[in-house]
Structures are given as structure tokens and as C-alpha cells.
Design a protein around this motif. Sequence first.
Motif, PDB file in Angstrom:
ATOM      1  N   HIS A 207       6.417  -3.884  -7.434  1.00 50.19           N
ATOM      2  CA  HIS A 207       5.994  -3.899  -6.028  1.00 50.19           C
ATOM      3  C   HIS A 207       4.964  -5.009  -5.786  1.00 50.19           C
ATOM      4  CE1 HIS A 207       8.194  -0.336  -4.929  1.00 50.19           C
ATOM      5  NE2 HIS A 207       7.553   0.422  -5.805  1.00 50.19           N
ATOM      6  N   ILE A 208       4.042  -5.162  -6.709  1.00 45.76           N
ATOM      7  CA  ILE A 208       3.023  -6.212  -6.589  1.00 45.76           C
ATOM      8  C   ILE A 208       3.687  -7.583  -6.637  1.00 45.76           C
ATOM      9  CG2 ILE A 208       1.061  -7.269  -7.793  1.00 45.76           C
ATOM     10  CD1 ILE A 208       0.276  -4.294  -8.530  1.00 45.76           C
ATOM     11  N   ASP A 209       4.704  -7.733  -7.477  1.00 46.83           N
ATOM     12  CA  ASP A 209       5.415  -9.003  -7.542  1.00 46.83           C
ATOM     13  C   ASP A 209       6.158  -9.278  -6.244  1.00 46.83           C
ATOM     14  OD1 ASP A 209       6.277 -11.372  -9.001  1.00 46.83           O
ATOM     15  OD2 ASP A 209       8.267 -10.463  -8.898  1.00 46.83           O
ATOM     16  N   ALA A 210       6.689  -8.245  -5.601  1.00 49.15           N
ATOM     17  CA  ALA A 210       7.358  -8.434  -4.305  1.00 49.15           C
ATOM     18  C   ALA A 210       6.361  -8.946  -3.265  1.00 49.15           C
ATOM     19  CB  ALA A 210       7.997  -7.133  -3.843  1.00 49.15           C
ATOM     20  N   ALA A 211       5.144  -8.434  -3.297  1.00 51.74           N
ATOM     21  CA  ALA A 211       4.111  -8.937  -2.389  1.00 51.74           C
ATOM     22  C   ALA A 211       3.769 -10.382  -2.723  1.00 51.74           C
ATOM     23  CB  ALA A 211       2.872  -8.051  -2.469  1.00 51.74           C
ATOM     24  N   ARG A 212       3.690 -10.703  -4.030  1.00 53.79           N
ATOM     25  CA  ARG A 212       3.436 -12.086  -4.434  1.00 53.79           C
ATOM     26  C   ARG A 212       4.502 -13.021  -3.891  1.00 53.79           C
ATOM     27  NH1 ARG A 212       5.982 -15.502  -7.112  1.00 53.79           N
ATOM     28  NH2 ARG A 212       7.465 -13.939  -7.814  1.00 53.79           N
TER      29      ARG A 212
ATOM     30  N   PRO B  17       8.552 -18.729  -4.092  1.00 54.18           N
ATOM     31  CA  PRO B  17       9.160 -18.664  -5.428  1.00 54.18           C
ATOM     32  C   PRO B  17       8.154 -18.926  -6.535  1.00 54.18           C
ATOM     33  CG  PRO B  17      10.460 -20.035  -3.942  1.00 54.18           C
ATOM     34  CD  PRO B  17       9.174 -19.732  -3.232  1.00 54.18           C
ATOM     35  N   GLY B  18       8.396 -18.290  -7.665  1.00 49.56           N
ATOM     36  CA  GLY B  18       7.505 -18.485  -8.801  1.00 49.56           C
ATOM     37  C   GLY B  18       7.753 -17.448  -9.869  1.00 49.56           C
ATOM     38  N   LEU B  19       6.728 -17.196 -10.636  1.00 48.03           N
ATOM     39  CA  LEU B  19       6.819 -16.303 -11.788  1.00 48.03           C
ATOM     40  C   LEU B  19       5.531 -15.501 -11.898  1.00 48.03           C
ATOM     41  CD1 LEU B  19       8.131 -15.569 -14.648  1.00 48.03           C
ATOM     42  CD2 LEU B  19       6.792 -17.494 -15.534  1.00 48.03           C
ATOM     43  N   LEU B  20       5.663 -14.236 -12.237  1.00 49.66           N
ATOM     44  CA  LEU B  20       4.506 -13.396 -12.548  1.00 49.66           C
ATOM     45  C   LEU B  20       4.702 -12.824 -13.939  1.00 49.66           C
ATOM     46  CD1 LEU B  20       1.907 -11.773 -11.984  1.00 49.66           C
ATOM     47  CD2 LEU B  20       3.344 -10.032 -10.910  1.00 49.66           C
TER      48      LEU B  20
ATOM     49  N   CYS C  15       0.832  -1.210   0.000  1.00 49.03           N
ATOM     50  CA  CYS C  15       0.000   0.000   0.000  1.00 49.03           C
ATOM     51  C   CYS C  15       0.862   1.255   0.000  1.00 49.03           C
ATOM     52  CB  CYS C  15      -0.937  -0.001   1.207  1.00 49.03           C
ATOM     53  SG  CYS C  15      -2.270  -1.209   1.102  1.00 49.03           S
ATOM     54  N   ASP C  16       1.908   1.269   0.838  1.00 47.50           N
ATOM     55  CA  ASP C  16       2.793   2.441   0.891  1.00 47.50           C
ATOM     56  C   ASP C  16       3.500   2.656  -0.439  1.00 47.50           C
ATOM     57  OD1 ASP C  16       2.076   2.893   3.516  1.00 47.50           O
ATOM     58  OD2 ASP C  16       3.870   1.949   4.371  1.00 47.50           O
ATOM     59  N   ALA C  17       3.959   1.579  -1.063  1.00 51.12           N
ATOM     60  CA  ALA C  17       4.680   1.690  -2.334  1.00 51.12           C
ATOM     61  C   ALA C  17       3.761   2.181  -3.447  1.00 51.12           C
ATOM     62  CB  ALA C  17       5.305   0.353  -2.708  1.00 51.12           C
ATOM     63  N   LEU C  18       2.562   1.609  -3.535  1.00 51.86           N
ATOM     64  CA  LEU C  18       1.655   1.974  -4.624  1.00 51.86           C
ATOM     65  C   LEU C  18       1.063   3.361  -4.432  1.00 51.86           C
ATOM     66  CD1 LEU C  18      -0.235  -1.359  -5.374  1.00 51.86           C
ATOM     67  CD2 LEU C  18       1.839  -0.431  -6.424  1.00 51.86           C
ATOM     68  N   HIS C  19       0.953   3.798  -3.201  1.00 49.51           N
ATOM     69  CA  HIS C  19       0.432   5.140  -2.919  1.00 49.51           C
ATOM     70  C   HIS C  19       1.298   6.211  -3.574  1.00 49.51           C
ATOM     71  CE1 HIS C  19      -1.489   8.379  -0.744  1.00 49.51           C
ATOM     72  NE2 HIS C  19      -0.323   8.750  -0.249  1.00 49.51           N
ATOM     73  N   ARG C  20       2.595   5.913  -3.708  1.00 49.91           N
ATOM     74  CA  ARG C  20       3.543   6.893  -4.257  1.00 49.91           C
ATOM     75  C   ARG C  20       3.993   6.541  -5.677  1.00 49.91           C
ATOM     76  NH1 ARG C  20       4.344   6.242   1.100  1.00 49.91           N
ATOM     77  NH2 ARG C  20       4.563   8.127   2.356  1.00 49.91           N
ATOM     78  N   CYS C  21       3.423   5.513  -6.247  1.00 47.84           N
ATOM     79  CA  CYS C  21       3.920   4.996  -7.530  1.00 47.84           C
ATOM     80  C   CYS C  21       3.019   5.431  -8.686  1.00 47.84           C
ATOM     81  CB  CYS C  21       3.996   3.475  -7.476  1.00 47.84           C
ATOM     82  SG  CYS C  21       4.826   2.766  -8.893  1.00 47.84           S
TER      83      CYS C  21
ATOM     84  N   PHE D 267      -2.971  -0.480 -13.140  1.00 48.31           N
ATOM     85  CA  PHE D 267      -1.629  -0.286 -13.686  1.00 48.31           C
ATOM     86  C   PHE D 267      -1.453  -1.062 -14.993  1.00 48.31           C
ATOM     87  CE2 PHE D 267      -1.193   0.391  -9.094  1.00 48.31           C
ATOM     88  CZ  PHE D 267      -0.680   1.681  -9.094  1.00 48.31           C
ATOM     89  N   ILE D 268      -2.033  -2.248 -15.058  1.00 47.08           N
ATOM     90  CA  ILE D 268      -1.901  -3.063 -16.270  1.00 47.08           C
ATOM     91  C   ILE D 268      -2.645  -2.418 -17.439  1.00 47.08           C
ATOM     92  CG2 ILE D 268      -2.533  -5.271 -17.315  1.00 47.08           C
ATOM     93  CD1 ILE D 268      -1.906  -6.512 -14.523  1.00 47.08           C
ATOM     94  N   LEU D 269      -3.842  -1.928 -17.192  1.00 46.81           N
ATOM     95  CA  LEU D 269      -4.580  -1.271 -18.269  1.00 46.81           C
ATOM     96  C   LEU D 269      -3.860  -0.002 -18.730  1.00 46.81           C
ATOM     97  CD1 LEU D 269      -8.281  -1.789 -17.121  1.00 46.81           C
ATOM     98  CD2 LEU D 269      -6.966  -3.089 -18.812  1.00 46.81           C
TER      99      LEU D 269
END
Length: 199
Positions: free
Chosen positions: A44-49, A55-58, A29-35, A179-181
Motif C-alpha cells: 500500500h505504501i508503494d502504491a502511494a509512492r 515510476p521507480g523502485l522501492l 490511511c484507509d488501507a493501513l488502518h485495516r492492515c 511495519f518494517i521493524l
Amino acid sequence: MDLESAARASAHGQAVDPDVLLEASERLCDALHRCDDPAAALAHIDAARLALLGPGLLTVNVDATKPQDPPGEIHLLRAWTSDPLAYPVGGRKRKLRTPWTEQLLVRGEVFIGEGEASLAAAFDDAALIASLGLRGVINVPLMNGGRPRATFNVLGTRAQWQPHEIAAVRLLALVARHFILRLASTLEVADFAGSVRDR
């Protein structure tokens, strides 16, 4: 338990500690608030994932189907990836109608793939997926105008997903949707906002 320990625990199907969930959520939330940069937001979303699922892939694919493409074909363009060596941004896929495309890309329903047989039935690159140690996938369609415009794709090392993991991926996909759109609108995808498969 720190975020790294939580990621290891989640990789083995263990529930995430509530304190770790809170910490990962607050960081995101803090990261996206300023992004304002979509690619940075997805990092940032991948870091939360990673913290929540291990481990994995996004990857993120956007619908690149054009009106002149043959009926029954769906074209996807990779717009973001956590592993640019194995799955680089800009990679394109041509998909024909299959149960997977019908479910995810036509009806706009989440697809859950568990185990090598499930991945092999859905993906042409199942051998590459297996070589990376990935054994399960959650594909979440991102809707715009009532139709799937992009997919949020999480692959993990587990062969079976727990309900809380599926819920976490779906929530992260919703957080990422804006963000994706925005990212998709900057790509050279013909008529992304309005082109759809009406066939």
C-alpha cells in the motif's frame, strides 16, 4: 487529474496536484488502518509512492550484521521489494565502510543520490540500476534504539529530486517504519533488535 496522470506528472518533476495528494493520502490511511500484514502494508505504501513520485523502485533492507562479522563490515538483507525480478526478497549485501555507509548506516542520515555518477559512487549494482531506467535514489535510515536498523530505499527515473519529493519519501518511510521493524523481527536475522555495529 487521476493518480496515473499524477504519477506521470511527478516523473517529470512537476508538483503533485493537491487533490491527488489528498486522494493518495486518504487511500493509504484507509488501507493501513485495516492492515495487519507488514508486506501488504508496504505494498500500500508503494502504491502511494507510485502515485506521488511516478515510476521507480522501492526496496527495504534490514541490518543483518552479526557480532562475529569482521569489523568494518555491514550486512544487509532485502526484506521487501517492489521489483522481485530485479531485486528479490532475501538478497544479501556485504558493505564495507564508504562515505555512503558512514552517512546512512552508521550516522543514520538520509542519503540523496542524483545522476549516474552519484549512483556509481555509492552502489556496486549501478549498471543494473541504470538498466532499469533509474537515475536517482533516496535512502532513508529507520532508527530503533537510536541506531539504523533498516533502510527505506526509493529509486526514481529523475536525475534530480525536488524538495517536496524528498519530504514525501521521508514521510512514507516514517509511515512504513512500524511495519518494517515488525517484518524484520520475523526474519532470521540474528539478534536484530539488539545487534548493532559497535565498531
